[in-house]
Design a protein around this motif. Structure first.
Motif, PDB file in Angstrom:
ATOM      1  N   SER A  66       0.856  -1.177   0.000  1.00 26.46           N
ATOM      2  CA  SER A  66       0.000   0.000   0.000  1.00 26.46           C
ATOM      3  C   SER A  66       0.894   1.230   0.000  1.00 26.46           C
ATOM      4  O   SER A  66       1.836   1.315   0.805  1.00 26.46           O
ATOM      5  CB  SER A  66      -0.921   0.004   1.226  1.00 26.46           C
ATOM      6  N   ILE A  67       0.633   2.161  -0.906  1.00 23.12           N
ATOM      7  CA  ILE A  67       1.440   3.373  -1.027  1.00 23.12           C
ATOM      8  C   ILE A  67       0.515   4.573  -0.883  1.00 23.12           C
ATOM      9  O   ILE A  67      -0.422   4.736  -1.679  1.00 23.12           O
ATOM     10  CB  ILE A  67       2.169   3.431  -2.385  1.00 23.12           C
ATOM     11  N   TYR A  68       0.755   5.378   0.146  1.00 19.22           N
ATOM     12  CA  TYR A  68      -0.129   6.518   0.444  1.00 19.22           C
ATOM     13  C   TYR A  68      -1.589   6.054   0.557  1.00 19.22           C
ATOM     14  O   TYR A  68      -2.519   6.771   0.173  1.00 19.22           O
ATOM     15  CB  TYR A  68      -0.018   7.607  -0.622  1.00 19.22           C
ATOM     16  N   GLY A  69      -1.780   4.846   1.058  1.00 23.76           N
ATOM     17  CA  GLY A  69      -3.122   4.330   1.229  1.00 23.76           C
ATOM     18  C   GLY A  69      -3.747   3.744  -0.022  1.00 23.76           C
ATOM     19  O   GLY A  69      -4.917   3.342  -0.004  1.00 23.76           O
ATOM     20  N   ILE A  70      -2.990   3.649  -1.108  1.00 23.16           N
ATOM     21  CA  ILE A  70      -3.493   3.098  -2.370  1.00 23.16           C
ATOM     22  C   ILE A  70      -2.878   1.716  -2.571  1.00 23.16           C
ATOM     23  O   ILE A  70      -1.659   1.561  -2.535  1.00 23.16           O
ATOM     24  CB  ILE A  70      -3.136   3.995  -3.561  1.00 23.16           C
ATOM     25  N   ALA A  71      -3.698   0.713  -2.788  1.00 28.82           N
ATOM     26  CA  ALA A  71      -3.192  -0.634  -3.013  1.00 28.82           C
ATOM     27  C   ALA A  71      -2.504  -0.713  -4.368  1.00 28.82           C
ATOM     28  O   ALA A  71      -3.057  -0.280  -5.385  1.00 28.82           O
ATOM     29  CB  ALA A  71      -4.334  -1.646  -2.945  1.00 28.82           C
ATOM     30  N   ALA A  72      -1.298  -1.251  -4.381  1.00 30.72           N
ATOM     31  CA  ALA A  72      -0.546  -1.385  -5.630  1.00 30.72           C
ATOM     32  C   ALA A  72      -1.130  -2.475  -6.510  1.00 30.72           C
ATOM     33  O   ALA A  72      -1.943  -3.296  -6.064  1.00 30.72           O
ATOM     34  CB  ALA A  72       0.916  -1.693  -5.318  1.00 30.72           C
ATOM     35  N   ALA A  73      -0.691  -2.500  -7.754  1.00 24.23           N
ATOM     36  CA  ALA A  73      -1.142  -3.527  -8.697  1.00 24.23           C
ATOM     37  C   ALA A  73      -0.908  -4.923  -8.119  1.00 24.23           C
ATOM     38  O   ALA A  73      -1.769  -5.793  -8.173  1.00 24.23           O
ATOM     39  CB  ALA A  73      -0.428  -3.366 -10.036  1.00 24.23           C
ATOM     40  N   GLY A  74       0.291  -5.146  -7.577  1.00 23.10           N
ATOM     41  CA  GLY A  74       0.541  -6.352  -6.809  1.00 23.10           C
ATOM     42  C   GLY A  74       1.155  -7.519  -7.547  1.00 23.10           C
ATOM     43  O   GLY A  74       1.609  -8.469  -6.925  1.00 23.10           O
ATOM     44  N   SER A  75       1.166  -7.486  -8.880  1.00 17.38           N
ATOM     45  CA  SER A  75       1.749  -8.567  -9.664  1.00 17.38           C
ATOM     46  C   SER A  75       2.169  -8.023 -11.023  1.00 17.38           C
ATOM     47  O   SER A  75       1.703  -6.957 -11.454  1.00 17.38           O
ATOM     48  CB  SER A  75       0.744  -9.707  -9.868  1.00 17.38           C
ATOM     49  N   ALA A  76       3.035  -8.771 -11.703  1.00 19.78           N
ATOM     50  CA  ALA A  76       3.457  -8.352 -13.036  1.00 19.78           C
ATOM     51  C   ALA A  76       2.274  -8.286 -13.997  1.00 19.78           C
ATOM     52  O   ALA A  76       2.187  -7.388 -14.849  1.00 19.78           O
ATOM     53  CB  ALA A  76       4.522  -9.306 -13.570  1.00 19.78           C
ATOM     54  N   GLN A  77       1.347  -9.220 -13.851  1.00 16.35           N
ATOM     55  CA  GLN A  77       0.172  -9.237 -14.733  1.00 16.35           C
ATOM     56  C   GLN A  77      -0.692  -7.991 -14.517  1.00 16.35           C
ATOM     57  O   GLN A  77      -1.195  -7.390 -15.477  1.00 16.35           O
ATOM     58  CB  GLN A  77      -0.655 -10.497 -14.481  1.00 16.35           C
ATOM     59  N   ALA A  78      -0.856  -7.599 -13.254  1.00 19.94           N
ATOM     60  CA  ALA A  78      -1.667  -6.423 -12.957  1.00 19.94           C
ATOM     61  C   ALA A  78      -0.964  -5.136 -13.393  1.00 19.94           C
ATOM     62  O   ALA A  78      -1.621  -4.182 -13.826  1.00 19.94           O
ATOM     63  CB  ALA A  78      -1.994  -6.380 -11.468  1.00 19.94           C
TER      64      ALA A  78
END
Length: 244
Positions: free
Chosen positions: A112-124
Motif C-alpha cells: 500500500s502506497i499513500y493508502g493506495i493498493a498497488a497492482a501487486g503482480s506483473a500481470q496487474a
C-alpha cells in the motif's frame, strides 16, 4: 571452511539483489543542461488522475502559449472528453502521455502506497499500463511515456514497463505535493525550479488551493525568462534505468 564462507557470501549477495529488486524507488528525471548563456528551461508535467479539470491551470497554459506534458488515466478520460478535445485542438502545446488505466501504482508486489493498493503482480502492472495506453490510442494518439500512480515502482516493474515500450517519467520538483499544498507553498515549489528541472503537478483538482499557487508559479517562471518544453521535445536523463 572456505567453501562454507563462499556459500554464505553468495547467499548474502543473492539476498541483497532480491531486496534491491523489490524495494520501492521514486525515479528522478531531469532535462540535459543547456549551453552556457541559454535561457533556463524546464518541463511542466501534469497528472490527471481522476475527477475533473482545473480550468485555472488549463487556461493559463493556453493563454500564455506554454507547452506541457499531460499524464492521463483511462478513467479520467471517460469523464473529461471536453478537456481532451481541447488538448487535441492544441497539439503544439500538449503532449498526452500514459498515467495508467485506473490510477493503480505500477508495483509488482502487494503493498500500500499513500493508502493506495498497488497492482501487486506483473500481470496487474501490465494491465494498468496497457489499459492507459489503449485509452489514449483510442483518441488517435500514441503515448511514449508512462508515469504510474504515486510515481513509485520496483526496479523490476520499471524493467517490465520499459519492455512494454515506455520510458518511465520521474521528476525533479514536486510542484504541488499531490495537489495538497497551500497556494503559497506550491508557488514556492515552482520558484525553486532550476534549469533542467522536470516539475510534477496536478490538473485534476479544481477545488484545491494548490492550483492557484501552480498558476502563479508558472507565470513567475515565465516572467523570469524560463522556457518550457514537453518531454518529447527534450533529451532527458532519468535515474533507475527509466530512460536509457
Amino acid at each position: 571452511m572456505k567453501t562454507v564462507l563462499a556459500a554464505l557470501l553468495i547467499s548474502m549477495s543473492a539476498g541483497h539483489a532480491c531486496l534491491a529488486a523489490t524495494r520501492l524507488v521514486e525515479p528522478k528525471l531531469r532535462l540535459e543542461s543547456q549551453a552556457k548563456g541559454a535561457a533556463p528551461r524546464v518541463a511542466l508535467t501534469f497528472d490527471a488522475c481522476s475527477g475533473k479539470t482545473d480550468a485555472r491551470i488549463l487556461s493559463t497554459l493556453i493563454e500564455n502559449r506554454i507547452p506541457a506534458t499531460i499524464f492521463v488515466t483511462a478513467r479520467w478520460l471517460k469523464r473529461n472528453a471536453a478537456t481532451m478535445a481541447i488538448f487535441k485542438a492544441h497539439p503544439d502545446l500538449f503532449e498526452i502521455e500514459n498515467h495508467g488505466a485506473m490510477h493503480v501504482p505500477a508495483v509488482d508486489r502487494p503493498v500500500s502506497i499513500y493508502g493506495i493498493a498497488a497492482a501487486g503482480s506483473a500481470q496487474a502492472v501490465a494491465a494498468e499500463v496497457a489499459g492507459g495506453a489503449g485509452a489514449i490510442e483510442a483518441e488517435g494518439l500514441q503515448p511514449h511515456w508512462f508515469r504510474g500512480a504515486t510515481a513509485k515502482y520496483t526496479l523490476s516493474s520499471i524493467g517490465q514497463i520499459r519492455q512494454m515500450g515506455f520510458r518511465v517519467a520521474g521528476y525533479s520538483v514536486n510542484g504541488d505535493g499531490g495537489s495538497l499544498l497551500a497556494a503559497g507553498a506550491a508557488q514556492k515549489r515552482f520558484a525553486s525550479a532550476k534549469d533542467g528541472d522536470v516539475i510534477i503537478a496536478h490538473i485534476n483538482q479544481p477545488a484545491h488551493a494548490a492550483g492557484d499557487g501552480v498558476v502563479k508559479g508558472i507565470l513567475d517562471l515565465k516572467t523570469k525568462g524560463y522556457t518550457f518544453v514537453r518531454l518529447e521535445e527534450a533529451t532527458e536523463d532519468g535515474s533507475d534505468d527509466t530512460t536509457n
